[in-house]
Design a protein around this motif. Structure first.
Motif, PDB file in Angstrom:
ATOM      1  N   GLU A 159      54.287  43.149  40.321  1.00  0.00           N
ATOM      2  CA  GLU A 159      54.142  42.142  39.265  1.00  0.00           C
ATOM      3  C   GLU A 159      52.716  42.031  38.755  1.00  0.00           C
ATOM      4  O   GLU A 159      52.479  41.386  37.725  1.00  0.00           O
ATOM      5  N   ALA A 160      51.773  42.619  39.468  1.00  0.00           N
ATOM      6  CA  ALA A 160      50.373  42.635  39.033  1.00  0.00           C
ATOM      7  C   ALA A 160      49.834  44.046  39.216  1.00  0.00           C
ATOM      8  O   ALA A 160      50.229  44.744  40.162  1.00  0.00           O
ATOM      9  N   PRO A 161      48.943  44.496  38.335  1.00  0.00           N
ATOM     10  CA  PRO A 161      48.405  45.853  38.466  1.00  0.00           C
ATOM     11  C   PRO A 161      47.517  45.989  39.702  1.00  0.00           C
ATOM     12  O   PRO A 161      46.797  45.070  40.076  1.00  0.00           O
ATOM     13  N   ILE A 162      47.580  47.152  40.332  1.00  0.00           N
ATOM     14  CA  ILE A 162      46.814  47.454  41.540  1.00  0.00           C
ATOM     15  C   ILE A 162      45.690  48.415  41.190  1.00  0.00           C
ATOM     16  O   ILE A 162      45.869  49.342  40.387  1.00  0.00           O
ATOM     17  N   ARG A 163      44.545  48.209  41.798  1.00  0.00           N
ATOM     18  CA  ARG A 163      43.409  49.109  41.584  1.00  0.00           C
ATOM     19  C   ARG A 163      43.718  50.469  42.207  1.00  0.00           C
ATOM     20  O   ARG A 163      43.936  50.565  43.418  1.00  0.00           O
TER      21      ARG A 163
END
Length: 216
Positions: A159-163
């Motif tokens: 649900e959130a972008p990962i580095r």
């Protein structure tokens, strides 16, 4: 934000969470971390897992791949699946126990904790608020008054972008240094090498599916 369908890492999601941790008064955390190894106020582990996930004997799961209630970052596999995982992947496994009988033949996959943060705090806060705004407003998490650890309100991996640079690992199962949860529930996000995720989904396709991971 981009999504690579051929990404090396993917998440997994399960339609069901069978089985209940034991003992119930510690949500199964005492056997895993010891009585002083987790925060009694928020349920967050304070040290690496040294003991065994213990599941109540009544209703013990029979699926080949499963995640129990409450421990949403614990993936368990039957002996036959564990045999193939050992032969093909770099993964640490630990016996899953029953309270009286001990070893069950079922194994828990133990992810390696990534040393670097997976998420940009602003990206993660935006994803958390988008999911919880109706009931929590602009709140994205809280610091436990007992252990002083921050937990984000729960969202699913993906649900959130990962580095991308945070996903450099030699093992085939990793978990975020960030914790998520509310009340006395606390868990990390877990990622699997795509080939391992494929094996796990194929072992229980009616329940499990892969989640593609957006990268920052």
């Amino acid at each position: 934000m981009t999504v690579d369908s051929q990404a090396e890492w993917v998440g997994l999601t399960s339609r069901f969470t069978p089985g209940w941790p034991w003992p119930t008064d510690s949500w199964g955390l005492d056997p895993m971390y010891g009585p002083d190894g987790w925060c009694r106020a928020c349920g967050t582990p304070l040290a690496p897992q040294m003991g065994h996930l213990t599941i109540q004997g009544a209703g013990f799961p029979t699926a080949r791949v499963w995640t129990p209630n409450w421990h949403f970052d614990a993936v368990c596999i039957t002996a036959d699946v564990a045999h193939e995982v050992r032969n093909r992947f770099s993964v640490q496994l630990r016996d899953v126990h029953k309270p009286r009988k001990g070893q069950t033949g079922v194994m828990q996959l133990l992810p390696e904790v990534s040393p670097s943060a997976w998420y940009d705090p602003a990206d993660l806060a935006s994803a958390v608020v988008a999911r919880h705004e109706r009931y929590s407003g602009a709140q994205s998490g809280a610091t436990c008054t007992a252990c002083q650890r921050w937990r984000w309100l729960p969202i699913l991996v993906g649900e959130a972008p990962i580095r991308p640079d945070a996903l450099d690992a030699e093992t085939d199962v990793i978990c975020s240094p960030e914790y998520f949860g509310d009340g006395c529930m606390s868990f990390r996000h877990v990622l699997f090498r795509t080939a391992l995720a494929d094996l796990l989904v194929q072992a229980n396709p009616r329940t499990w599916s892969k989640i593609e991971i957006p990268t920052a």
